[in-house]
Design a protein around this motif. Structure first.
Motif, PDB file in Angstrom:
ATOM      1  N   ALA A 166       0.834  -1.209   0.000  1.00  0.00           N
ATOM      2  CA  ALA A 166       0.000   0.000   0.000  1.00  0.00           C
ATOM      3  C   ALA A 166       0.869   1.258   0.000  1.00  0.00           C
ATOM      4  O   ALA A 166       0.551   2.237  -0.694  1.00  0.00           O
ATOM      5  N   ALA A 167       1.952   1.235   0.760  1.00  0.00           N
ATOM      6  CA  ALA A 167       2.843   2.399   0.786  1.00  0.00           C
ATOM      7  C   ALA A 167       3.491   2.619  -0.579  1.00  0.00           C
ATOM      8  O   ALA A 167       3.610   3.757  -1.053  1.00  0.00           O
ATOM      9  N   ASN A 168       3.902   1.541  -1.237  1.00  0.00           N
ATOM     10  CA  ASN A 168       4.500   1.672  -2.570  1.00  0.00           C
ATOM     11  C   ASN A 168       3.499   2.229  -3.575  1.00  0.00           C
ATOM     12  O   ASN A 168       3.835   3.086  -4.392  1.00  0.00           O
ATOM     13  N   LEU A 169       2.271   1.725  -3.528  1.00  0.00           N
ATOM     14  CA  LEU A 169       1.257   2.230  -4.454  1.00  0.00           C
ATOM     15  C   LEU A 169       0.944   3.706  -4.193  1.00  0.00           C
ATOM     16  O   LEU A 169       0.755   4.487  -5.139  1.00  0.00           O
ATOM     17  N   ALA A 170       0.887   4.091  -2.932  1.00  0.00           N
ATOM     18  CA  ALA A 170       0.636   5.497  -2.607  1.00  0.00           C
ATOM     19  C   ALA A 170       1.775   6.374  -3.113  1.00  0.00           C
ATOM     20  O   ALA A 170       1.543   7.460  -3.658  1.00  0.00           O
ATOM     21  N   PHE A 171       3.010   5.900  -2.942  1.00  0.00           N
ATOM     22  CA  PHE A 171       4.158   6.670  -3.420  1.00  0.00           C
ATOM     23  C   PHE A 171       4.131   6.792  -4.947  1.00  0.00           C
ATOM     24  O   PHE A 171       4.393   7.864  -5.498  1.00  0.00           O
ATOM     25  N   LEU A 172       3.816   5.694  -5.638  1.00  0.00           N
ATOM     26  CA  LEU A 172       3.761   5.750  -7.099  1.00  0.00           C
ATOM     27  C   LEU A 172       2.645   6.669  -7.591  1.00  0.00           C
ATOM     28  O   LEU A 172       2.819   7.388  -8.584  1.00  0.00           O
ATOM     29  N   ALA A 173       1.509   6.671  -6.914  1.00  0.00           N
ATOM     30  CA  ALA A 173       0.419   7.581  -7.293  1.00  0.00           C
ATOM     31  C   ALA A 173       0.839   9.032  -7.094  1.00  0.00           C
ATOM     32  O   ALA A 173       0.564   9.898  -7.941  1.00  0.00           O
ATOM     33  N   PHE A 174       1.513   9.300  -5.983  1.00  0.00           N
ATOM     34  CA  PHE A 174       1.998  10.663  -5.720  1.00  0.00           C
ATOM     35  C   PHE A 174       3.023  11.080  -6.777  1.00  0.00           C
ATOM     36  O   PHE A 174       2.995  12.209  -7.289  1.00  0.00           O
ATOM     37  N   LEU A 175       3.917  10.154  -7.118  1.00  0.00           N
ATOM     38  CA  LEU A 175       4.937  10.441  -8.119  1.00  0.00           C
ATOM     39  C   LEU A 175       4.296  10.720  -9.486  1.00  0.00           C
ATOM     40  O   LEU A 175       4.688  11.672 -10.182  1.00  0.00           O
ATOM     41  N   ALA A 176       3.299   9.939  -9.872  1.00  0.00           N
ATOM     42  CA  ALA A 176       2.611  10.163 -11.154  1.00  0.00           C
ATOM     43  C   ALA A 176       1.893  11.515 -11.149  1.00  0.00           C
ATOM     44  O   ALA A 176       1.898  12.235 -12.161  1.00  0.00           O
ATOM     45  N   LEU A 177       1.298  11.875 -10.028  1.00  0.00           N
ATOM     46  CA  LEU A 177       0.616  13.163  -9.927  1.00  0.00           C
ATOM     47  C   LEU A 177       1.604  14.318 -10.090  1.00  0.00           C
ATOM     48  O   LEU A 177       1.344  15.279 -10.832  1.00  0.00           O
ATOM     49  N   MET A 178       2.749  14.203  -9.417  1.00  0.00           N
ATOM     50  CA  MET A 178       3.751  15.270  -9.509  1.00  0.00           C
ATOM     51  C   MET A 178       4.333  15.368 -10.916  1.00  0.00           C
ATOM     52  O   MET A 178       4.545  16.473 -11.442  1.00  0.00           O
ATOM     53  N   LEU A 179       4.598  14.212 -11.534  1.00  0.00           N
ATOM     54  CA  LEU A 179       5.134  14.244 -12.897  1.00  0.00           C
ATOM     55  C   LEU A 179       4.108  14.825 -13.869  1.00  0.00           C
ATOM     56  O   LEU A 179       4.464  15.606 -14.763  1.00  0.00           O
ATOM     57  N   GLY A 180       2.867  14.456 -13.707  1.00  0.00           N
ATOM     58  CA  GLY A 180       1.811  15.024 -14.570  1.00  0.00           C
ATOM     59  C   GLY A 180       1.686  16.523 -14.399  1.00  0.00           C
ATOM     60  O   GLY A 180       1.562  17.275 -15.388  1.00  0.00           O
ATOM     61  N   TRP A 181       1.738  16.976 -13.158  1.00  0.00           N
ATOM     62  CA  TRP A 181       1.672  18.415 -12.908  1.00  0.00           C
ATOM     63  C   TRP A 181       2.881  19.132 -13.519  1.00  0.00           C
ATOM     64  O   TRP A 181       2.753  20.208 -14.116  1.00  0.00           O
ATOM     65  N   GLY A 182       4.060  18.507 -13.383  1.00  0.00           N
ATOM     66  CA  GLY A 182       5.277  19.110 -13.957  1.00  0.00           C
ATOM     67  C   GLY A 182       5.206  19.211 -15.468  1.00  0.00           C
ATOM     68  O   GLY A 182       5.541  20.246 -16.064  1.00  0.00           O
ATOM     69  N   VAL A 183       4.769  18.133 -16.115  1.00  0.00           N
ATOM     70  CA  VAL A 183       4.650  18.148 -17.579  1.00  0.00           C
ATOM     71  C   VAL A 183       3.622  19.202 -18.010  1.00  0.00           C
ATOM     72  O   VAL A 183       3.847  19.968 -18.960  1.00  0.00           O
ATOM     73  N   HIS A 184       2.513  19.257 -17.301  1.00  0.00           N
ATOM     74  CA  HIS A 184       1.479  20.251 -17.617  1.00  0.00           C
ATOM     75  C   HIS A 184       2.036  21.665 -17.500  1.00  0.00           C
ATOM     76  O   HIS A 184       1.798  22.519 -18.373  1.00  0.00           O
ATOM     77  N   THR A 185       2.766  21.920 -16.433  1.00  0.00           N
ATOM     78  CA  THR A 185       3.313  23.266 -16.213  1.00  0.00           C
ATOM     79  C   THR A 185       4.328  23.624 -17.289  1.00  0.00           C
ATOM     80  O   THR A 185       4.325  24.750 -17.821  1.00  0.00           O
ATOM     81  N   VAL A 186       5.206  22.676 -17.632  1.00  0.00           N
ATOM     82  CA  VAL A 186       6.224  22.952 -18.657  1.00  0.00           C
ATOM     83  C   VAL A 186       5.570  23.196 -20.010  1.00  0.00           C
ATOM     84  O   VAL A 186       5.904  24.149 -20.727  1.00  0.00           O
ATOM     85  N   VAL A 187       4.631  22.352 -20.366  1.00  0.00           N
ATOM     86  CA  VAL A 187       3.973  22.516 -21.670  1.00  0.00           C
ATOM     87  C   VAL A 187       3.210  23.829 -21.723  1.00  0.00           C
ATOM     88  O   VAL A 187       3.219  24.531 -22.730  1.00  0.00           O
ATOM     89  N   LYS A 188       2.584  24.179 -20.636  1.00  0.00           N
ATOM     90  CA  LYS A 188       1.814  25.423 -20.598  1.00  0.00           C
ATOM     91  C   LYS A 188       2.722  26.646 -20.729  1.00  0.00           C
ATOM     92  O   LYS A 188       2.383  27.620 -21.413  1.00  0.00           O
ATOM     93  N   SER A 189       3.888  26.587 -20.052  1.00  0.00           N
ATOM     94  CA  SER A 189       4.773  27.760 -20.086  1.00  0.00           C
ATOM     95  C   SER A 189       5.579  27.841 -21.370  1.00  0.00           C
ATOM     96  O   SER A 189       5.954  28.930 -21.799  1.00  0.00           O
ATOM     97  N   VAL A 190       5.864  26.720 -22.003  1.00  0.00           N
ATOM     98  CA  VAL A 190       6.687  26.723 -23.210  1.00  0.00           C
ATOM     99  C   VAL A 190       5.836  26.852 -24.469  1.00  0.00           C
ATOM    100  O   VAL A 190       6.322  27.204 -25.530  1.00  0.00           O
ATOM    101  N   GLY A 191       4.561  26.564 -24.348  1.00  0.00           N
ATOM    102  CA  GLY A 191       3.680  26.555 -25.520  1.00  0.00           C
ATOM    103  C   GLY A 191       3.719  27.857 -26.298  1.00  0.00           C
ATOM    104  O   GLY A 191       3.845  28.946 -25.757  1.00  0.00           O
ATOM    105  N   SER A 192       3.585  27.740 -27.607  1.00  0.00           N
ATOM    106  CA  SER A 192       3.652  28.918 -28.484  1.00  0.00           C
ATOM    107  C   SER A 192       2.264  29.537 -28.640  1.00  0.00           C
ATOM    108  O   SER A 192       1.265  28.941 -28.272  1.00  0.00           O
ATOM    109  N   PRO A 193       2.183  30.730 -29.200  1.00  0.00           N
ATOM    110  CA  PRO A 193       0.879  31.351 -29.440  1.00  0.00           C
ATOM    111  C   PRO A 193       0.007  30.511 -30.381  1.00  0.00           C
ATOM    112  O   PRO A 193      -1.212  30.508 -30.268  1.00  0.00           O
ATOM    113  N   GLU A 194       0.647  29.768 -31.325  1.00  0.00           N
ATOM    114  CA  GLU A 194      -0.138  28.915 -32.207  1.00  0.00           C
ATOM    115  C   GLU A 194      -0.837  27.808 -31.410  1.00  0.00           C
ATOM    116  O   GLU A 194      -1.965  27.440 -31.701  1.00  0.00           O
TER     117      GLU A 194
END
Length: 126
Positions: free
Chosen positions: A82-110
């Motif tokens: 259960a602890a491993n699954l919770a850690f992996l879920a947290f890690l996936a959430l953080m990675l998703g948030w990071g990718v979202h933030t990077v794509v949002k900030s780097v995205g072009s006007p197009e």
């Protein structure tokens, strides 16, 4: 009709009322026949109840030892999973948030215009 002499028995052998022969040192002081044993199993914590029933039914020390050993081991293993699954879920959430933030900030006007067009198209359909 029985003309044979009574067989000679050692002094320490006694014949009981039910016809059995036992040694004198095994006879209780007041023999009243077979004993009835009443076994009471009272409430106990769940991990001990199984052990007491196992001991009472003659299953043996192997069942008790496995209950003592594998019970906590199973709890520990499930907790670790259960602890491993919770850690992996947290890690996936953080990675998703990071990718979202990077794509949002780097995205072009197009990209922003394309997203705006997709939003408008969805509103028209719905």
């Amino acid at each position: 009709m029985n003309h044979l002499p009574e067989p000679v028995r050692p002094a320490h052998v006694v014949r009981l009322a039910d016809g059995r022969h036992v040694y004198a040192d095994q006879v209780p002081a007041a023999y009243t026949g077979p004993q009835v044993v009443h076994q009471h199993i009272h409430q106990a914590p769940p991990d001990r109840t199984v052990q007491r029933i196992a001991l009472g039914s003659g299953i043996g020390a192997g069942a008790v030892a496995s209950g003592v050993y594998f019970g906590p081991l199973l709890v520990g293993a499930l907790t670790a999973i259960a602890a491993n699954l919770a850690f992996l879920a947290f890690l996936a959430l953080m990675l998703g948030w990071g990718v979202h933030t990077v794509v949002k900030s780097v995205g072009s006007p197009e990209g922003a215009a394309a997203a705006k067009n997709v939003r408008k198209a969805r509103r028209r359909r719905g």
